[in-house]
Design a protein around this motif. Structure first.
Motif, PDB file in Angstrom:
ATOM      1  N   ASP A  65     111.356 116.210 -55.246  1.00 53.62           N
ATOM      2  CA  ASP A  65     111.190 117.274 -55.453  1.00 53.62           C
ATOM      3  C   ASP A  65     109.427 117.372 -55.050  1.00 53.62           C
ATOM      4  N   PHE A  66     109.103 115.809 -54.889  1.00 58.06           N
ATOM      5  CA  PHE A  66     107.574 115.292 -54.404  1.00 58.06           C
ATOM      6  C   PHE A  66     107.236 116.227 -52.980  1.00 58.06           C
ATOM      7  N   PRO A  67     106.002 117.074 -52.478  1.00 57.67           N
ATOM      8  CA  PRO A  67     106.038 117.223 -50.983  1.00 57.67           C
ATOM      9  C   PRO A  67     106.267 116.059 -50.601  1.00 57.67           C
ATOM     10  N   VAL A  68     106.536 116.165 -48.591  1.00 63.03           N
ATOM     11  CA  VAL A  68     106.606 115.227 -48.016  1.00 63.03           C
ATOM     12  C   VAL A  68     106.023 113.782 -47.985  1.00 63.03           C
ATOM     13  N   GLU A  69     104.536 114.864 -48.162  1.00 62.09           N
ATOM     14  CA  GLU A  69     102.915 113.616 -48.075  1.00 62.09           C
ATOM     15  C   GLU A  69     103.411 113.347 -48.812  1.00 62.09           C
ATOM     16  N   LEU A  70     103.702 114.096 -50.652  1.00 59.98           N
ATOM     17  CA  LEU A  70     103.012 112.470 -51.571  1.00 59.98           C
ATOM     18  C   LEU A  70     104.445 111.760 -52.047  1.00 59.98           C
ATOM     19  N   ARG A  71     105.582 111.418 -51.111  1.00 56.07           N
ATOM     20  CA  ARG A  71     106.673 110.767 -51.742  1.00 56.07           C
ATOM     21  C   ARG A  71     106.250 109.269 -51.651  1.00 56.07           C
ATOM     22  N   GLU A  72     105.590 109.270 -50.762  1.00 57.71           N
ATOM     23  CA  GLU A  72     105.450 107.789 -50.671  1.00 57.71           C
ATOM     24  C   GLU A  72     104.199 107.121 -51.907  1.00 57.71           C
ATOM     25  N   THR A  73     103.263 108.456 -52.379  1.00 59.25           N
ATOM     26  CA  THR A  73     102.416 107.898 -53.207  1.00 59.25           C
ATOM     27  C   THR A  73     102.230 108.360 -54.544  1.00 59.25           C
ATOM     28  N   ALA A  74     103.267 109.097 -55.048  1.00 62.56           N
ATOM     29  CA  ALA A  74     103.361 109.376 -56.438  1.00 62.56           C
ATOM     30  C   ALA A  74     104.877 109.376 -56.827  1.00 62.56           C
ATOM     31  N   THR A  75     105.038 109.007 -58.303  1.00 61.37           N
ATOM     32  CA  THR A  75     105.930 108.800 -58.739  1.00 61.37           C
ATOM     33  C   THR A  75     106.377 110.289 -60.449  1.00 61.37           C
ATOM     34  N   SER A  76     106.854 109.955 -60.745  1.00 60.64           N
ATOM     35  CA  SER A  76     107.555 110.055 -62.047  1.00 60.64           C
ATOM     36  C   SER A  76     108.536 109.576 -63.209  1.00 60.64           C
ATOM     37  N   LEU A  77     108.089 109.963 -64.280  1.00 60.42           N
ATOM     38  CA  LEU A  77     109.499 109.720 -65.687  1.00 60.42           C
ATOM     39  C   LEU A  77     110.462 108.964 -65.256  1.00 60.42           C
ATOM     40  N   LEU A  78     110.817 110.452 -64.696  1.00 59.14           N
ATOM     41  CA  LEU A  78     112.299 109.671 -63.699  1.00 59.14           C
ATOM     42  C   LEU A  78     112.452 109.081 -62.869  1.00 59.14           C
ATOM     43  N   ALA A  79     111.544 109.076 -61.963  1.00 56.18           N
ATOM     44  CA  ALA A  79     112.047 108.321 -60.995  1.00 56.18           C
ATOM     45  C   ALA A  79     111.983 106.896 -61.195  1.00 56.18           C
ATOM     46  N   VAL A  80     111.462 105.812 -62.148  1.00 53.75           N
ATOM     47  CA  VAL A  80     110.929 105.014 -61.989  1.00 53.75           C
ATOM     48  C   VAL A  80     112.090 105.243 -62.914  1.00 53.75           C
ATOM     49  N   ALA A  81     112.101 105.855 -64.711  1.00 56.49           N
ATOM     50  CA  ALA A  81     112.785 104.868 -65.339  1.00 56.49           C
ATOM     51  C   ALA A  81     114.665 105.620 -65.108  1.00 56.49           C
ATOM     52  N   GLY A  82     114.815 106.067 -64.126  1.00 55.20           N
ATOM     53  CA  GLY A  82     116.141 106.663 -63.831  1.00 55.20           C
ATOM     54  C   GLY A  82     116.976 107.593 -64.601  1.00 55.20           C
ATOM     55  N   ARG A  83     116.174 108.702 -65.484  1.00 56.79           N
ATOM     56  CA  ARG A  83     116.874 109.284 -66.725  1.00 56.79           C
ATOM     57  C   ARG A  83     115.835 110.708 -67.143  1.00 56.79           C
ATOM     58  N   LEU A  84     115.933 111.376 -67.831  1.00 63.64           N
ATOM     59  CA  LEU A  84     115.562 113.073 -68.171  1.00 63.64           C
ATOM     60  C   LEU A  84     114.793 112.155 -69.131  1.00 63.64           C
ATOM     61  N   PHE A  85     113.494 112.843 -69.439  1.00 61.37           N
ATOM     62  CA  PHE A  85     112.970 112.792 -70.659  1.00 61.37           C
ATOM     63  C   PHE A  85     112.198 114.427 -71.827  1.00 61.37           C
ATOM     64  N   GLU A  86     112.651 114.576 -72.523  1.00 66.14           N
ATOM     65  CA  GLU A  86     112.634 115.617 -73.521  1.00 66.14           C
ATOM     66  C   GLU A  86     111.156 115.713 -72.967  1.00 66.14           C
ATOM     67  N   ARG A  87     110.779 116.067 -73.125  1.00 72.46           N
ATOM     68  CA  ARG A  87     109.353 116.579 -72.323  1.00 72.46           C
ATOM     69  C   ARG A  87     108.653 116.988 -73.912  1.00 72.46           C
ATOM     70  N   GLU A  88     108.951 117.415 -74.546  1.00 75.68           N
ATOM     71  CA  GLU A  88     108.526 117.961 -75.974  1.00 75.68           C
ATOM     72  C   GLU A  88     107.887 116.270 -76.551  1.00 75.68           C
ATOM     73  N   ALA A  89     108.717 115.492 -76.496  1.00 73.12           N
ATOM     74  CA  ALA A  89     108.629 113.951 -77.374  1.00 73.12           C
ATOM     75  C   ALA A  89     107.297 113.145 -76.762  1.00 73.12           C
ATOM     76  N   VAL A  90     107.388 113.806 -75.149  1.00 72.42           N
ATOM     77  CA  VAL A  90     106.254 112.836 -74.384  1.00 72.42           C
ATOM     78  C   VAL A  90     105.334 114.088 -74.974  1.00 72.42           C
ATOM     79  N   ALA A  91     105.335 115.081 -74.438  1.00 74.97           N
ATOM     80  CA  ALA A  91     103.719 116.196 -74.325  1.00 74.97           C
ATOM     81  C   ALA A  91     103.332 115.855 -76.102  1.00 74.97           C
ATOM     82  N   ALA A  92     104.127 115.233 -77.379  1.00 72.53           N
ATOM     83  CA  ALA A  92     103.247 114.695 -78.439  1.00 72.53           C
ATOM     84  C   ALA A  92     102.872 113.811 -78.464  1.00 72.53           C
ATOM     85  N   GLU A  93     103.428 112.340 -77.536  1.00 67.76           N
ATOM     86  CA  GLU A  93     103.034 111.009 -77.365  1.00 67.76           C
ATOM     87  C   GLU A  93     101.621 111.518 -76.853  1.00 67.76           C
ATOM     88  N   LEU A  94     101.233 112.463 -75.795  1.00 72.92           N
ATOM     89  CA  LEU A  94     100.090 112.122 -75.250  1.00 72.92           C
ATOM     90  C   LEU A  94      99.178 112.940 -76.059  1.00 72.92           C
TER      91      LEU A  94
END
Length: 199
Positions: free
Chosen positions: A166-195
Motif C-alpha cells: 500500500d506504500f508508494p513504490v518509492e517508499l517500500r524499501e524505507t517505510a514500514t507499519s505495525l501491520l508489516a512488522v507484527a503481521g497482524r492488524l491493530f485497533e487504531r483507537e487503542a494505539v491512538a490512546a497510547e500515543l
C-alpha cells in the motif's frame, strides 16, 4: 477484529473508543476530533489554536492531501491506514522550544509503538521513529510567531494498518507499519490512546 477495520475497508476513528482506552488519562487531553480528509492536521490544529482552543486539543484525520514533514517534505499514508494526529500545546516555560518538543514527541511515539505492539524502536534524530531500520512514524512541530508564549502544534504520523504494497513504490524499501512488522492488524483507537498518553 479491530474497530478500525471492517471487511477490508477502514472506518472512521471512534473518539469515544479512544477516550475509553485513555481511561483516567483522558483528562490530560483536550477535546479530541476525528476528521475525514483534510489538507493537513497541523493546519486544522492551527485554526483551532488561533480561535483559543484548550491546550491538549487533538485532531486526527483519515487522510491528509497536503500532509507535510520537515524541510518541505511530504508525509504519505494511505487513507485510514494510520494515525495522523496534531496536538495543540501551550508551553508555560519559554525555555521549551520546538526542538525540545520534537525530541519529546519522537520519544513519545517510539514508546507508544513499543507499548502497543511490543516492538523495538529506534529514533533517527531528530524526528523519525524506525523499526528494523525502516521509518514507521514521523514528527513535525511548528510554532508560528516569535513570542515564546505562542502555541505549538505537534504533528505525528504513525503507520498502523498499512501493508507494504500500500506504500508508494518509492517508499517500500524505507517505510514500514505495525501491520508489516507484527503481521497482524491493530485497533487504531487503542494505539491512538497510547500515543496521546505518551505525548
Amino acid at each position: 477484529m479491530p474497530s478500525g477495520w471492517a471487511g477490508g475497508l477502514t472506518s472512521m476513528l471512534d473518539v469515544a473508543a479512544i477516550e475509553k482506552h485513555l481511561g483516567e488519562d483522558a483528562g490530560l487531553v483536550g477535546p479530541i476530533r476525528a476528521l475525514t480528509s483534510v489538507s493537513s492536521t497541523n493546519d486544522i490544529a492551527w485554526a483551532w489554536a488561533a480561535a483559543g482552543c484548550a491546550e491538549g486539543a487533538a485532531f486526527f484525520a483519515e487522510e491528509q492531501v497536503l500532509g507535510r514533514g520537515r524541510f518541505g517534505r511530504t508525509w504519505a499514508c494511505p487513507r485510514g491506514g494510520g494515525l495522523l494526529l496534531s496536538l495543540v500545546l501551550r508551553p508555560a516555560d519559554p525555555a521549551i522550544t520546538p526542538v525540545h518538543l520534537t525530541a519529546m514527541a519522537s520519544l513519545a511515539a517510539a514508546e507508544a509503538v513499543e507499548r502497543a505492539a511490543g516492538l523495538t524502536t529506534a529514533i533517527r534524530w531528530p524526528n523519525d521513529v524506525t523499526v528494523a531500520g525502516r521509518k514507521m512514524a514521523g514528527v513535525l512541530v511548528e510554532r508560528r510567531g516569535a513570542a515564546a508564549s505562542t502555541a505549538c502544534v505537534v504533528g505525528v504520523g504513525l503507520n498502523v494498518n498499512v501493508a507494504v504494497t500500500d506504500f508508494p513504490v518509492e517508499l517500500r524499501e524505507t517505510a514500514t507499519s505495525l501491520l508489516a512488522v507484527a503481521g497482524r492488524l491493530f485497533e487504531r483507537e487503542a494505539v491512538a490512546a497510547e500515543l496521546l498518553r505518551r505525548l
